[in-house]
Enzyme design. Structure first.
Site, PDB file in Angstrom:
ATOM      1  N   ARG A 124       5.533 -16.550 -44.578  1.00 54.54           N
ATOM      2  CA  ARG A 124       5.975 -15.029 -44.246  1.00 54.54           C
ATOM      3  C   ARG A 124       6.109 -14.068 -45.347  1.00 54.54           C
ATOM      4  NH1 ARG A 124      12.429 -15.972 -42.422  1.00 54.54           N
ATOM      5  NH2 ARG A 124      12.907 -16.779 -44.345  1.00 54.54           N
ATOM      6  N   GLU A 163      15.270  -9.444 -44.552  1.00 52.48           N
ATOM      7  CA  GLU A 163      15.765  -9.784 -46.024  1.00 52.48           C
ATOM      8  C   GLU A 163      14.717  -9.644 -46.869  1.00 52.48           C
ATOM      9  OE1 GLU A 163      16.183 -14.345 -45.401  1.00 52.48           O
ATOM     10  OE2 GLU A 163      18.383 -13.813 -44.634  1.00 52.48           O
ATOM     11  N   GLU A 320      23.226 -12.572 -40.410  1.00 49.41           N
ATOM     12  CA  GLU A 320      22.969 -14.026 -40.169  1.00 49.41           C
ATOM     13  C   GLU A 320      23.894 -15.025 -40.657  1.00 49.41           C
ATOM     14  OE1 GLU A 320      18.767 -14.831 -41.111  1.00 49.41           O
ATOM     15  OE2 GLU A 320      17.994 -13.083 -40.893  1.00 49.41           O
TER      16      GLU A 320
HETATM   17  C1  GLA Z   1      16.864 -16.192 -43.101  1.00 46.68           C
HETATM   18  C2  GLA Z   1      15.777 -15.157 -42.306  1.00 46.68           C
HETATM   19  C3  GLA Z   1      15.669 -15.755 -40.982  1.00 46.68           C
HETATM   20  C4  GLA Z   1      15.755 -17.051 -40.927  1.00 46.68           C
HETATM   21  C5  GLA Z   1      17.015 -17.658 -41.465  1.00 46.68           C
HETATM   22  C6  GLA Z   1      17.009 -19.360 -41.314  1.00 46.68           C
HETATM   23  O1  GLA Z   1      18.116 -15.755 -43.106  1.00 46.68           O
HETATM   24  O2  GLA Z   1      16.120 -13.793 -42.190  1.00 46.68           O
HETATM   25  O3  GLA Z   1      14.637 -15.161 -40.300  1.00 46.68           O
HETATM   26  O4  GLA Z   1      14.600 -17.654 -41.600  1.00 46.68           O
HETATM   27  O5  GLA Z   1      16.967 -17.467 -42.824  1.00 46.68           O
HETATM   28  O6  GLA Z   1      18.215 -19.844 -42.161  1.00 46.68           O
END
Ligand code: GLA
Length: 679
Positions: A124, A163, A320
């Site tokens: 990604r 992120e 998250e």
């Molecule tokens: C990050 C990403 C999510 C996922 C989590 C897994 O925070 O933003 O898409 O990959 O990690 O812990």
């Protein structure tokens, strides 16, 4: 009945995106599921009390599987379904990861490593932050999203990308080189100024034309540290500029708050979030326990305090976190019994009013299929779901906390720039690490029940009683003045090794170290005397240190302790200088845990900051309103503890006294009227 709270008018009850309750939310990736599953998901979300769902985080490939028009039909449907169910949406712009065709049609959008190799699609974030083509394609998507959903009644938050910079913050390609030059021209104006700032008289590095200036690509020897530092600054600014471009489109079409999920965490250092924070309508952080660290819970507390610092004390969101194990560490530890609640409350205690999880339903394929989720692979029958239900019910009971603020008497000056610069090559010791130093001071204060605000260099510190400045290697004049002013105004200020050594160009402040703080501390360091990896030193106070010592010459300070042995034997090791109505302390080594705790007690006494001896595995943090204190006590220990807070426990609904023990692994949130009202 919960005691009613009143808030002062300057403390709005909730920011625009929130509801007056503690938000429980999650990432949801409906594109991974057949539409028949969506109905079950939404019913279960309602059952659990989920009220904010992040969607379309990785939706681009589904919206635009080939170059050409977007197909929003599935996104339309899930948005309507969530809205009909009364669930608000945190709508991703979907630009985090482009579809595979973009790399085929526009390979120039791929990011490059320092050694010139490409990062390929298949993972990604395979895009260069300076790619004009990527930005154009992404903005086309964001514009279409904003036009279509900008006034959709379900949309409560815009979630820009995801992120930003997690994998692609540093790109060394030709497009990045061009953008770096543009950034440098804006910063320095002339090539002469750049040559001077980067010290290019050294090793024949002088630039005769801008075209020769490159990102710090892989070299055979140590690179130019000022170039590296500027490249980090540029890279943070470049992604911030990208965020701004998306945010501008969203704001043009929508009045919904715009933010993005930051990563205030131990393993990502690439973005200077203090410069990002003002651009976000509210601060959202992603946090996962990092079991590669010696004390993951201390890091959680550090991250949460730093996130509150970015939020300037306003409520913030955990965008998250995980219900149990993640899938990206070498060993992915499941959370122990009660740990989910304890860790979540660690964030709420420090100012989070919203808790969201990655993710709703555990994926069955892809790189994160063993990542925990609110709805795990075992479905609603297993222990995982039961824990999610329990958490939701506890959060409901904590609604009176919403809008209250954390008040701290101690501050820690934190700086991404100092982190970047302090960990450069060719320093006296590679063993002195910026973040662990900052963590250790924060951890010692936490063990004494002292809540710490994390602030950027240059912040006015005069309202704090205790100010800790760990390894602030690079400083501006404004930062050193603010630190000295805090001492003059009555604070106890502590400065630790390798602080105030260089200016913002990574140029040594001459005249003896630490150039920026010689006068404040009343001492001069003639020479750094770092220690070998396993070596330790003893101090006359009985303390022990490692990694670093200095040959210190005191000019105007009390010697609190001297080195009894080691390469700086007989030199002062800890000093204290009365300054105005405060004091300025220096510690010139990396103290071991016990010695650091003792020093922290001395500093607290010097500063008049009360302590509660809770130890490393208990959190005690107080949030407050105008009328009430709300104290979180989180017992990570496997034995009961005694805690001196009496009042109504919002978690159990019972009234507790100073004598009511808190069982092993339990949490308590005690609300009581403020005895200092009007004080
Ligand atoms: C990050 C990403 C999510 C996922 C989590 C897994 O925070 O933003 O898409 O990959 O990690 O812990």
């Amino acid at each position: 009945m919960t005691t009613p709270l009143t808030l002062t008018p300057e403390q709005p009850l909730v920011p625009g995106w929130a509801t007056g309750t503690i938000t429980l939310g999650c990432d949801y990736n409906p594109e991974q599921w057949d539409e028949s599953v969506w109905h079950d998901d939404i019913a279960l979300m309602r059952e659990l009390g989920v009220d904010l769902v992040a969607i379309n985080i990785f939706g681009w490939a589904q919206l635009q599987p080939q170059p050409g028009p977007f197909d929003f039909s599935r996104l339309d449907r899930i948005l309507s379904m969530l809205h009909e169910a009364g669930i608000r949406v945190n709508l991703g712009t979907g630009t985090s990861s482009p579809p595979p065709w973009l790399a085929r049609v526009h390979p120039e959008t791929l990011p490059q490593f320092a050694n010139g190799t490409l990062a390929w699609p298949g993972g990604r974030q395979a895009w260069c932050p300076s790619s004009v083509v990527f930005r154009q394609k992404a903005i086309e998507l964001v514009t279409a999203m904003a036009e279509r959903y900008g006034n959709h009644p379900a949309v409560a938050v815009w979630h820009v990308s995801n992120e930003l910079g997690c994998h692609n913050a540093l790109c060394y390609c030709d497009a990045s080189a061009r953008a770096f030059r543009t950034w440098l021209r804006a910063r320095y104006g002339t090539l002469d100024a750049l040559n001077s700032a980067w010290g290019t008289a050294f090793w024949s590095q002088r630039y005769g034309t801008w075209d020769d200036v490159l990102p710090p690509r892989a070299t055979r020897s140590a690179g130019n540290p000022a170039q590296l530092l500027d490249f980090k600054r540029f890279s943070s600014d470049e992604l911030l500029d990208y965020y701004r471009a998306e945010a501008a489109v969203l704001r043009e079409h929508s009045s919904v708050p715009v933010t993005t999920n930051l990563m205030v965490t131990a393993h990502i250092q690439t973005l200077d979030y203090f410069s990002w924070a003002p651009e976000l309508d509210f601060i959202a952080n992603d946090h996962y326990l990092d079991h590669r660290l010696a004390d993951p819970l201390a890091e959680l507390a550090f991250s949460a305090d730093l996130t509150r610092g970015l939020a300037a004390g306003q409520p913030w969101m955990v965008m998250e976190t995980s219900t149990s194990a993640v899938s990206w560490q070498p060993v992915n530890h499941a959370k122990r019994e009660g740990e989910l609640l304890r860790t979540v409350l660690g964030h709420v205690a420090r100012g989070a009013d919203s808790i969201c999880f990655f993710q709703w339903r555990a994926s069955r394929s892809g790189a994160e299929k063993f990542h925990s989720a609110l709805l795990p692979h075992s479905g609603t029958a297993g222990q995982g779901w039961a824990q999610s239900v329990e958490l939701s019910s506890v959060l409901d009971r904590l609604n009176p906390v919403v809008g209250s603020r954390v008040h701290a008497r101690a501050a820690l000056v934190f700086s991404w720039e100092a982190w970047w610069a302090a960990e450069g090559d060719s320093h006296p010791s590679s063993l002195l690490r910026y973040l662990p130093e900052a963590h250790r001071y924060h951890r010692a204060l936490r063990a004494l029940g002292i809540t710490v605000d994390m602030v950027a260099p240059g912040t006015d510190l005069t309202s704090y009683d205790l100010v800790v400045v760990p390894t602030l290697y690079t400083v501006t004049d404004a930062a050193s003045v603010a630190i000295a002013d805090a001492a003059a105004a009555g604070a106890t200020v502590l400065i630790t090794p390798f602080t105030g050594i260089v200016d913002e160009r990574d140029t040594v402040i001459a005249g003896g170290y630490p150039g920026a703080f010689r006068e404040l501390l009343g001492l001069t360091i003639d020479e750094f005397r770092p220690l070998a990896a396993e070596a330790t030193v003893s101090l006359s106070s009985g303390a022990h240190g490692s990694i670093w010592t200095d040959a210190v010459r005191v000019t105007d300070a009390e010697i609190v302790a001297s080195y009894s042995d080691g390469p700086a034997a007989a030199s002062p090791a800890i000093t204290r200088r009365p300054v105005g109505s405060g004091t300025a302390w220096y510690v010139s080594t990396v103290l071991d845990d016990d010695s650091l705790l003792r020093l922290a007690r001395d500093l607290a006494a010097d500063a008049g900051v009360p302590i509660v001896e809770v130890g490393y595995d208990v959190d005690v943090v107080t949030r407050q309103t105008d009328t009430h204190h709300i104290t979180f006590i989180i017992n990570h220990r496997s034995e009961p503890i005694a805690v001196p807070y009496a009042g109504l426990d919002l978690v159990s609904g019972e009234t507790v006294t100073d004598a009511t023990p808190l069982p092993a692994g339990a949490v308590r949130v005690v609300i009581s009227e403020r005895s200092d009202r009007g004080a």
